[in-house]
Design a protein around this motif. Structure first.
Motif, mmCIF file in Angstrom:
data_model
loop_
_atom_site.group_PDB
_atom_site.id
_atom_site.type_symbol
_atom_site.label_atom_id
_atom_site.label_comp_id
_atom_site.label_asym_id
_atom_site.label_seq_id
_atom_site.Cartn_x
_atom_site.Cartn_y
_atom_site.Cartn_z
ATOM 1 N N LEU A 135 6.878 3.250 7.447
ATOM 2 C CA LEU A 135 7.415 3.343 6.079
ATOM 3 C C LEU A 135 7.354 4.780 5.581
ATOM 4 N N ALA A 136 6.253 5.453 5.905
ATOM 5 C CA ALA A 136 6.092 6.816 5.402
ATOM 6 C C ALA A 136 7.087 7.770 6.040
ATOM 7 N N TRP A 151 11.717 -3.006 -5.402
ATOM 8 C CA TRP A 151 12.034 -3.987 -4.368
ATOM 9 C C TRP A 151 13.447 -3.789 -3.832
ATOM 10 N N GLN A 152 14.410 -3.509 -4.727
ATOM 11 C CA GLN A 152 15.781 -3.265 -4.245
ATOM 12 C C GLN A 152 15.813 -2.065 -3.311
ATOM 13 N N THR A 153 15.026 -1.029 -3.671
ATOM 14 C CA THR A 153 14.964 0.156 -2.821
ATOM 15 C C THR A 153 14.385 -0.187 -1.456
ATOM 16 N N ILE A 154 13.294 -0.967 -1.490
ATOM 17 C CA ILE A 154 12.657 -1.335 -0.226
ATOM 18 C C ILE A 154 13.624 -2.141 0.624
ATOM 19 N N ARG A 155 14.264 -3.113 -0.019
ATOM 20 C CA ARG A 155 15.148 -4.025 0.693
ATOM 21 C C ARG A 155 16.369 -3.289 1.266
ATOM 22 N N PRO A 160 15.448 -1.161 6.211
ATOM 23 C CA PRO A 160 16.400 -0.936 7.301
ATOM 24 C C PRO A 160 16.119 0.339 8.084
ATOM 25 N N ASN A 161 15.569 1.337 7.404
ATOM 26 C CA ASN A 161 15.342 2.596 8.106
ATOM 27 C C ASN A 161 13.994 2.663 8.811
ATOM 28 N N SER A 162 13.141 1.666 8.572
ATOM 29 C CA SER A 162 11.837 1.742 9.231
ATOM 30 C C SER A 162 11.594 0.539 10.129
ATOM 31 N N LEU A 173 0.822 -1.210 0.000
ATOM 32 C CA LEU A 173 0.000 0.000 0.000
ATOM 33 C C LEU A 173 0.855 1.259 0.000
ATOM 34 N N ASN A 174 1.975 1.209 0.721
ATOM 35 C CA ASN A 174 2.771 2.429 0.855
ATOM 36 C C ASN A 174 3.789 2.610 -0.270
#
Lengths: 303, 259
Positions: A173-174, A192-196, A201-203, A104-105
């Motif tokens: 996440l936001a 996905w690479q960005t999320i991973r 790691p930051n959230s 969703l985010n």
């Protein structure tokens, strides 16, 4: 203009400054008093519970089964039952909630459909637990024919905690700045690479906090499990580690506390208090380990 | 001697400052003259912004900052116990790197200082209107904004916001205006506008400006202080410092060999 004032009295407090400082001191004191008012009931609840629980608080109480129609003995079956319910419900709710929130985010487009889902999730999070209990009874116990069982109760708890997990994960996440994502996309990383690499790691500490808070909620709720899988009494041997099958009913701490304090005659006075202390301590242990985990993750940002 | 010291606006004596274990200022002794524009230059991390923030004691909100030494503003040591921070900051205003107007209307931004420093109802509406007009004229915003006094200050252009931040200080009749790289968020036009404004304010206020832009220091300031690694290296009239630097390190810096 500058030399009209004697330098020695420059920047001295005027009457008005003194007045402002007094108002400032009063407001600070007011806020401090509110903090104290907030803390006093918390501490007195804990002190009251522990004081009354003292006679029963020992290792035996934890691992012993209830005796004499639950008026004596320990709470082992209820303790294990609560563990079952919490672990299973979170094993269901946490992955679904976190992954759904990521979709969703991070992936979903910002449109009316997404906004409606968001609104629905927020509203579901505020639904009273008794409503979830009724839904669980209808959906899992009867429609899915799981019967009154651990699996029905866990699913009900999962349904109850899911919206909160989604909402808190989305928030975590936001809170990761959009510039981090842009930096990633601009070197050609996929979503996905960005999320991973960056977003998770930051959230992660925020996500974990949201999940862990739901542990306490799942452990403490009585209504959803009472309708779907928690039982009054179940014979379990002392200290037995895996006493339940998933299609059986189980005991649970919150339910047990309710029964022995309202339904069972002649219960030893300290037992309900001790049960409450155990429930409180379990929640405390879970929260403390969550904090420890967060600190550890923050110190090892790379994972 | 007496008359000369009256002309000095800010004097520091053996000023030392630590952020935790790190010493950011080392025995800084400077004399800033009244009514002039003095620029602080030096490479990043040399302590010029730290020094600037000492002058109205705004560094103190961090608990890990320790200061030793003396700072006299207009002859009064601002670390004396009888100094009121409120009165000090009223006289020593600051303009920040990023324009930071309060998210209220342009009008309210300008009268904000007056309102917090005076009892309720001291000023009549028409007095306030007059002060707002005067302040905006002084910073050159009146023509643009006189019909838009009710718009939110944060919706203005950056350059206008920065001018507004300066205008916000003026109703309190400050002695000193501290500027921490006031143009670094602005484009060429905005920079020129702020510099023109500084030139117009010169003489009425003592202005201390931190800048990374040496051309700007040269254009705008009367005197120039070069700092390096927390120490004052050289303080001179701007044209002297740029044309005949006495210290070789100053020479190297202004020639752009490091920075």
């Amino acid at each position: 203009m500058a030399d009209a004032i004697d330098p020695a009295t420059r920047f001295a407090k005027t009457d008005f400054v003194i007045r402002k400082e007094r108002i400032q001191a009063i407001s600070k004191a007011l806020f401090l008093i509110m903090v104290v008012i907030m803390i006093i009931p918390l501490l007195s609840i804990i002190a009251y519970l522990v004081y009354h629980a003292m006679p029963s608080l020992n290792w035996e109480f934890l691992i012993e089964a209830p005796k004499k129609g639950m008026s004596e003995g320990g709470i082992w079956p209820a303790f294990v039952g609560t563990l079952y319910l919490v672990v299973i419900s979170l094993a269901i709710a946490a992955p679904i909630g976190v992954f759904a929130a990521i979709y969703l985010n991070e992936y979903a487009k910002e449109n009316w459909f997404n906004r409606i889902i968001h609104l629905a999730v927020i509203n579901l999070a505020g639904v009273p637990s008794i409503v979830h209990a009724l839904f669980g009874l209808g959906a899992f116990v009867y429609a899915a024919q799981f019967g009154y069982s651990i699996i029905s109760a866990s699913l009900t708890l999962a349904i109850m905690t899911l919206p909160v997990i989604i909402a808190s994960t989305r928030e975590a996440l936001a809170s990761v700045p959009a510039s981090f994502r842009e930096a990633c996309w601009n070197v050609g990383a996929t979503r996905w690479q960005t999320i991973r690499a960056i977003v998770l790691p930051n959230s992660i500490s925020g996500i974990l906090t949201g999940i862990i808070l739901q542990v306490s909620r799942a452990a403490g709720e009585t209504a959803p499990i009472m309708f779907t899988g928690a039982v009054f009494y179940k014979a379990v041997a002392r200290g037995e580690l895996f006493p339940y099958y998933l299609n059986e009913q189980c005991m649970a701490l919150s339910m047990h506390l309710y029964t022995i304090s309202t339904q069972v005659p002649n219960v030893k006075e300290s037992i309900p208090y001790a049960t409450a202390v155990v429930l409180l301590c379990s929640v405390l242990v879970v929260n403390a380990s969550a904090i420890a985990l967060r600190v550890w993750l923050r110190n090892h940002k790379k994972w | 001697m007496q008359s000369e010291s009256m002309q000095l606006c800010i004097q520091t004596r053996n000023l030392n400052l630590w952020y935790g274990q790190f010493q950011a200022l080392k025995d800084v002794n400077i004399d800033v003259r009244h009514g002039l524009i003095t620029s602080l230059i030096g490479p990043s991390g040399c302590g010029k912004t730290t020094l600037l923030r000492c002058f109205n004691r705004i560094n103190e909100r961090f608990s890990y900052v320790r200061t030793k030494g003396e700072i006299k503003v207009l002859g009064k040591n601002i670390y004396d116990p009888d100094v009121s921070l409120i009165e000090l900051r009223k006289s020593v205003g600051m303009v920040f790197q990023r324009p930071n107007p309060v998210p209220i209307s342009v009008y309210e931004n300008i009268v904000f200082g007056l309102r917090i420093h005076n009892r309720f109802g001291v000023f009549q509406k028409n007095q306030l209107d007059e002060i707002v007009e005067k302040s905006l004229i002084e910073v050159g915003l009146w023509k643009d904004l006189k019909d838009r006094l009710k718009v939110k200050a944060t919706s203005l252009q950056l350059e206008q916001q920065q001018k507004l931040c300066i205008a916000r200080l003026l109703p309190l009749k400050p002695e000193v205006i501290l500027m921490d790289e006031p143009c670094s968020a602005l484009d060429v036009e905005g920079t020129r506008a702020i510099e023109d404004l500084m030139y117009n304010l010169r003489g009425h206020y003592t202005i201390v400006i931190v800048t990374h832009n040496m051309a700007q220091a040269r254009r705008t300031s009367d005197e120039c202080i070069f700092m390096l690694l927390g120490e004052k290296i050289e303080h001179d009239r701007t044209e002297n410092l740029f044309l005949n630097p006495r210290d070789p390190r100053t020479a190297e810096y202004i020639e752009g060999r490091y920075g």
